[in-house]
Scaffold this motif. Structure first.
Motif, PDB file in Angstrom:
ATOM      1  N   ASN A  30       0.833  -1.199   0.000  1.00 10.63           N
ATOM      2  CA  ASN A  30       0.000   0.000   0.000  1.00 10.63           C
ATOM      3  C   ASN A  30       0.872   1.256   0.000  1.00 10.63           C
ATOM      4  O   ASN A  30       1.888   1.324   0.700  1.00 10.63           O
ATOM      5  CB  ASN A  30      -0.919   0.011   1.220  1.00 10.63           C
ATOM      6  N   LEU A  31       0.444   2.251  -0.763  1.00  8.84           N
ATOM      7  CA  LEU A  31       1.182   3.496  -0.863  1.00  8.84           C
ATOM      8  C   LEU A  31       1.056   4.294   0.427  1.00  8.84           C
ATOM      9  O   LEU A  31      -0.045   4.616   0.874  1.00  8.84           O
ATOM     10  CB  LEU A  31       0.678   4.326  -2.042  1.00  8.84           C
ATOM     11  N   LEU A  32       2.200   4.622   1.033  1.00 11.09           N
ATOM     12  CA  LEU A  32       2.212   5.413   2.259  1.00 11.09           C
ATOM     13  C   LEU A  32       2.342   6.903   1.966  1.00 11.09           C
ATOM     14  O   LEU A  32       1.655   7.734   2.562  1.00 11.09           O
ATOM     15  CB  LEU A  32       3.363   4.968   3.167  1.00 11.09           C
ATOM     16  N   SER A  33       3.249   7.258   1.075  1.00 14.37           N
ATOM     17  CA  SER A  33       3.467   8.663   0.730  1.00 14.37           C
ATOM     18  C   SER A  33       4.221   8.736  -0.592  1.00 14.37           C
ATOM     19  O   SER A  33       4.752   7.725  -1.075  1.00 14.37           O
ATOM     20  CB  SER A  33       4.259   9.387   1.827  1.00 14.37           C
ATOM     21  N   GLU A  34       4.274   9.916  -1.171  1.00 10.81           N
ATOM     22  CA  GLU A  34       5.008  10.110  -2.421  1.00 10.81           C
ATOM     23  C   GLU A  34       5.623  11.504  -2.447  1.00 10.81           C
ATOM     24  O   GLU A  34       5.103  12.455  -1.858  1.00 10.81           O
ATOM     25  CB  GLU A  34       4.095   9.919  -3.626  1.00 10.81           C
ATOM     26  N   SER A  35       6.763  11.594  -3.133  1.00  9.81           N
ATOM     27  CA  SER A  35       7.431  12.875  -3.384  1.00  9.81           C
ATOM     28  C   SER A  35       7.936  12.829  -4.824  1.00  9.81           C
ATOM     29  O   SER A  35       8.736  11.955  -5.180  1.00  9.81           O
ATOM     30  CB  SER A  35       8.609  13.086  -2.429  1.00  9.81           C
ATOM     31  N   ILE A  36       7.440  13.750  -5.644  1.00 11.57           N
ATOM     32  CA  ILE A  36       7.781  13.745  -7.069  1.00 11.57           C
ATOM     33  C   ILE A  36       8.466  15.067  -7.399  1.00 11.57           C
ATOM     34  O   ILE A  36       7.961  16.141  -7.059  1.00 11.57           O
ATOM     35  CB  ILE A  36       6.531  13.553  -7.941  1.00 11.57           C
ATOM     36  N   TYR A  37       9.613  14.951  -8.084  1.00  9.34           N
ATOM     37  CA  TYR A  37      10.401  16.133  -8.406  1.00  9.34           C
ATOM     38  C   TYR A  37      10.659  16.205  -9.914  1.00  9.34           C
ATOM     39  O   TYR A  37      10.725  15.186 -10.609  1.00  9.34           O
ATOM     40  CB  TYR A  37      11.750  16.114  -7.688  1.00  9.34           C
ATOM     41  N   ARG A  38      10.843  17.423 -10.381  1.00 14.64           N
ATOM     42  CA  ARG A  38      11.361  17.690 -11.720  1.00 14.64           C
ATOM     43  C   ARG A  38      12.513  18.687 -11.605  1.00 14.64           C
ATOM     44  O   ARG A  38      12.551  19.488 -10.670  1.00 14.64           O
ATOM     45  CB  ARG A  38      10.289  18.320 -12.627  1.00 14.64           C
ATOM     46  N   ASN A  39      13.422  18.650 -12.561  1.00 11.48           N
ATOM     47  CA  ASN A  39      14.418  19.718 -12.628  1.00 11.48           C
ATOM     48  C   ASN A  39      14.909  19.897 -14.052  1.00 11.48           C
ATOM     49  O   ASN A  39      14.836  18.972 -14.873  1.00 11.48           O
ATOM     50  CB  ASN A  39      15.588  19.473 -11.666  1.00 11.48           C
ATOM     51  N   ASN A  40      15.386  21.087 -14.338  1.00 11.05           N
ATOM     52  CA  ASN A  40      16.053  21.405 -15.597  1.00 11.05           C
ATOM     53  C   ASN A  40      17.438  21.924 -15.259  1.00 11.05           C
ATOM     54  O   ASN A  40      17.577  22.796 -14.378  1.00 11.05           O
ATOM     55  CB  ASN A  40      15.281  22.472 -16.382  1.00 11.05           C
ATOM     56  N   THR A  41      18.462  21.415 -15.949  1.00 10.34           N
ATOM     57  CA  THR A  41      19.838  21.799 -15.617  1.00 10.34           C
ATOM     58  C   THR A  41      20.622  22.147 -16.882  1.00 10.34           C
ATOM     59  O   THR A  41      21.469  21.365 -17.335  1.00 10.34           O
ATOM     60  CB  THR A  41      20.554  20.663 -14.857  1.00 10.34           C
ATOM     61  N   PRO A  42      20.368  23.312 -17.484  1.00  8.69           N
ATOM     62  CA  PRO A  42      21.158  23.709 -18.656  1.00  8.69           C
ATOM     63  C   PRO A  42      22.568  24.133 -18.265  1.00  8.69           C
ATOM     64  O   PRO A  42      22.782  24.744 -17.223  1.00  8.69           O
ATOM     65  CB  PRO A  42      20.354  24.888 -19.219  1.00  8.69           C
ATOM     66  N   ILE A  43      23.518  23.791 -19.116  1.00  9.94           N
ATOM     67  CA  ILE A  43      24.932  24.161 -18.917  1.00  9.94           C
ATOM     68  C   ILE A  43      25.456  24.784 -20.200  1.00  9.94           C
ATOM     69  O   ILE A  43      25.270  24.221 -21.293  1.00  9.94           O
ATOM     70  CB  ILE A  43      25.794  22.940 -18.547  1.00  9.94           C
TER      71      ILE A  43
END
Length: 830
Positions: free
Chosen positions: A432-445
């Motif tokens: 069973n799902l207890l919790s979630e953390s979803i991230y995005r990022n952009n890293t231009p160089i």
């Protein structure tokens, strides 16, 4: 005796894989030694002579080749010293002749002579006539040995290796004598970190990850040779505490229109492909050259971390897939203004696109009782596009007095666009799902490098005087835009988002002097001055300031170097070298933002990283011109390395820090193995004793550890069109950072080559890591409340097939070599 050796070499069927590899290498070494002692006379013949010009002055750097009189096949090659003297050694009793070749002089041959082992033969002095007209063409039928050992470097001639087939540049480095590539793609030489990678004399300014990606995109079809230089002279940039590795790409050297086309497939866990096209046009005034190559495929890796932090156990297992396409382009032109002046332009580019995906599963439990708590399931998807482009303009002047001037102007760019989608889901034992953390990022160089340099050499003070200046200016811009994904919507986290701008200017000047005082003594000494100005500015998206927002530095250093050579007699030579080196932090290691693998594992930069300085001294003994034995000592100040640290009680991060003073006592021995005319090879063994002394998290770090490794290569000429090769490498237990250790690794490769279509085509088949002993890797650390036991695998065992067809003019014409001015700036890009 031979039966005993064979039984020993093959009695490993029930042994572990690493033990099998050790036994195979030892067995082959013993068998080689035995056959050497049986197949050749211990006595040898010393052949010496003097090459002069029409005025009676000795001519330096004349190529003197010992040829078998019956068929003119090459037996051995030497180069005359600054006084025109040369020496050659042979074990054979036969009839020979000598061939003398030097740019600007007519080629000459000696008369036929007969030598007997155990004697000395002095060839009559020979005079070479200067050419009235430019040499039109020279036909060469011999080939370079696979491994060349010289006083200042070891050269791995890739184009002569069967087992190099279908490999990329990073894999070739792992196969090279004395080179190690760890599980994190960090490159070291003879157990020493801080090695710098050059491509055609230009330092590649990339961090470990991007450097590895770049090298993986270069196919063996494009590589001519790999040069390993442990103590570079003052002419080279001072960066690189362990020395430098120069990867020389192929440059067509033939008159007329000609080229080659090749293609190959690699089957590991997944299939991969590669192809290359080389075209060249050359006449007396113009040389046009171009290379295009590419590879495509998926590389599969695994990573497992058993981590105990505080009272919690994290047992992470992950799989990583790197599905990518790489294209390399090189194009240029040389215009020969006259016999003294040449103008050249060149552009090189690398383009990569692909998607890197990681999937991990981490059960979490209470360590004292083993009670299960929850499981973290995380994925990370990073679509990526990257380009690296460099433009070069070169001018060269060389006259008959020995004066040479090279001037270069370079402009280089590195652009990377990467985005990440990284969900973390926590489940209980029932799924069973207890919790979630979803991230995005952009890293231009975006990185821009401007460089210019002028190098000059001339005959001065009875020797060769070299001097030059260099300027470089680098600007790197990084952004880290971090988002929380809530109900499918991306919300930027301003406290975690930032931009980082780093600017660096290095100004350098050097002088170098080389003199042969007499046939026994020679000296090379130099001094390089480098003045560095740098400024790093971090701007947080939320406007808040922190202690490492801005770090500005300015420093000036002197880097002396020296080499003294003493030719004791015809069999023994001693060479004492010293150099001081610097390792500046890579541009991205200075960027303090965080990059997450999952919610509990990430890496971050360190704006306060300082350069590390190394003093190297080595004494090399050369016996009979081919057996080199070296002992050395290195002292490293402000030693910088990756470490694992803890934060927020449950997360772990990797960061580069200045931790310690490091001392290294080293030993290295290597030699070709000329067993039979149809059987030759090379063997190398190195040993280091590492001593660390420093402070980490207010705790003293003291570590003394021996590390060692070996390399063995054997080549067999089966017929005029068939040849076979076996090569192997082995690295004993080592050290990771200053708090971790690694286990033994090694591999044995086999390959066969067939010449086709009147030797215009070549078919190569190779089998890498026959015993599957190179994978997995292992690391272990237990320090400052963090226990980690890690391992992982990659596609080390593969079958490779490659076909090459050469077309056009077959007459070889020497092409000029040049280095660009970005020698010290291109490797530090992340």
């Amino acid at each position: 005796m031979q039966n005993k050796v064979l039984k020993f070499a093959y009695s490993f069927e029930n042994k572990p894989r690493i033990m099998k590899l050790k036994l195979v290498l030892i067995g082959v070494g013993l068998l080689t030694g035995y056959l050497q002692s049986k197949g050749q006379n211990v006595s040898n013949t010393q052949i010496s002579g003097l090459v002069k010009d029409n005025s009676g002055k000795g001519i330096p750097t004349v190529t003197v080749s010992l040829l078998k009189a019956a068929d003119s096949s090459l037996i051995k090659t030497s180069v005359s010293d600054n006084s025109g003297n040369f020496q050659l050694t042979t074990f054979k009793k036969d009839s020979f002749l000598l061939r003398y070749e030097s740019m600007g002089y007519d080629k000459k041959y000696s008369g036929v002579f007969v030598v007997t082992p155990g004697t000395e033969f002095r060839a009559p002095d020979i005079r070479l006539n200067q050419q009235v007209h430019k040499l039109e063409e020279v036909t060469v039928t011999s080939k370079k040995p696979m491994i060349e050992v010289k006083a200042d470097r070891t050269i791995f001639n890739i184009e002569n290796s069967i087992n190099a087939t279908g490999s990329n540049a990073l894999e070739l480095l792992q196969k090279s004598p004395g080179i190690q590539v760890d599980y994190n793609d960090n490159i070291s030489m003879k157990g020493k970190s801080g090695t710098k990678i050059y491509i055609d004399g230009k330092l590649v300014q990339l961090d470990a990850k991007n450097l590895a990606d770049y090298l993986k995109g270069i196919n063996s079809n494009d590589i001519e040779a790999i040069e390993m230089i442990s103590n570079p002279s003052a002419k080279y940039d001072a960066s690189g505490s362990a020395g430098i590795i120069n990867i020389k790409l192929k440059k067509n050297k033939k008159f007329g229109t000609n080229g080659s086309v090749s293609g190959g497939v690699v089957q590991g866990i997944t299939p991969k492909g590669n192809a290359a096209l080389n075209l060249n046009y050359r006449n007396k005034k113009v040389n046009l050259f171009s290379n295009v190559s590419g590879n495509i495929g998926n590389n599969e890796n695994t990573l497992n971390l058993y981590r105990v932090q505080g009272d919690t156990l994290y047992n992470q297992s992950s799989k990583q897939d790197d599905n990518s396409k790489n294209v390399n382009i090189k194009a240029g032109a040389d215009y020969f203004i006259d016999s003294r002046n040449t103008l050249g332009i060149m552009a090189t580019a690398n383009f990569k696109s692909g998607n890197w995906v990681s999937t991990s599963n981490t059960p979490i439990s209470y360590f004292p009782t083993g009670e299960y708590e929850k499981t973290l399931v995380a994925t990370n998807s990073l679509p990526e596009s990257r380009s690296k482009v460099n433009y070069n303009v070169n001018y060269r002047h060389a006259d008959t007095s020995g004066k040479e001037i090279n001037a270069d102007i370079d402009y280089g760019t590195f652009t990377e666009r990467t985005s990440s989608y990284q969900p973390n889901y926590y489940y209980n034992n029932s799924g069973n799902l207890l919790s979630e953390s979803i991230y995005r990022n952009n890293t231009p160089i975006d990185i821009n490098i401007l460089g210019a340099k002028v190098d000059a050499e001339e005959n001065k003070w009875k020797g060769k005087l070299g001097y030059g200046v260099k300027f470089s200016y680098v600007t790197t811009r990084n952004a880290y835009n971090f988002f929380d994904v809530i109900n499918g919507q991306s919300v930027e986290d301003l406290s975690s988002s930032n931009s980082f701008v780093y600017k660096e200017n290095v100004n350098a000047a050097y002088v170098n002097y080389n003199r042969q005082f007499n046939p026994k003594w020679s000296l090379q000494t130099g001094l390089r001055l480098e003045q560095t100005n740098s400024d790093g500015i971090l701007t947080r998206a939320d406007g808040l300031r922190q202690s490492d927002d801005s770090v500005k530095r300015s420093y000036t250093n002197l880097f002396p170097s020296a080499a003294i050579t003493w030719t004791i007699n015809k069999k023994n030579t001693l060479n004492l070298t010293y150099s001081r080196r610097i390792d500046r932090p890579s541009y991205q290691d200075l960027n303090p933002f965080e990059n997450k693998l999952d919610q509990l594992t990430y890496e971050k930069g360190n704006a306060f990283l300082r350069p590390q300085y190394t003093d190297n001294i080595e004494l090399t003994h050369t016996f009979m011109g081919f057996l080199n034995t070296t002992i050395g000592y290195s002292h490293i100040k402000d030693y910088a390395t990756q470490i694992m640290d803890t934060t927020n009680k449950n997360a772990t991060y990797v960061q580069v820090q200045n931790l310690a003073t490091e001392q290294i006592v080293s030993f290295n021995i290597g030699a070709p193995l000329p067993i039979k005319k149809w059987w030759n090879g090379y063997a190398n063994f190195w040993f280091n004793y590492l001593m660390f002394n420093g402070v980490f998290n207010d705790k003293n770090v003291s570590l003394n550890i021996p590390i060692y490794g070996a390399y063995l290569q054997q080549g067999f000429t089966l017929s005029k069109t068939y040849s076979l090769e076996m090569s192997g490498w082995f690295n004993g237990p080592g050290v990771w950072g200053v708090t971790g250790t690694t286990k033994s690794q090694g591999a044995i490769d086999l390959g066969i080559q067939k010449q086709l279509m009147q030797k215009k085509a070549t078919l190569k088949i190779s089998f890498t890591d026959v015993l599957a002993s190179a994978s997995p890797w292992h690391i272990h650390t237990n320090f400052a409340g963090l226990y980690v036991n890690g391992n992982g695998t990659w596609e080390s065992r593969t079958i490779r097939l490659n076909f090459t067809y050469r077309f056009g003019n077959n007459q070889i014409k020497s092409a000029r070599q040049r280095q660009t001015s970005l020698d010290a700036e291109s490797k530090r890009i992340k």
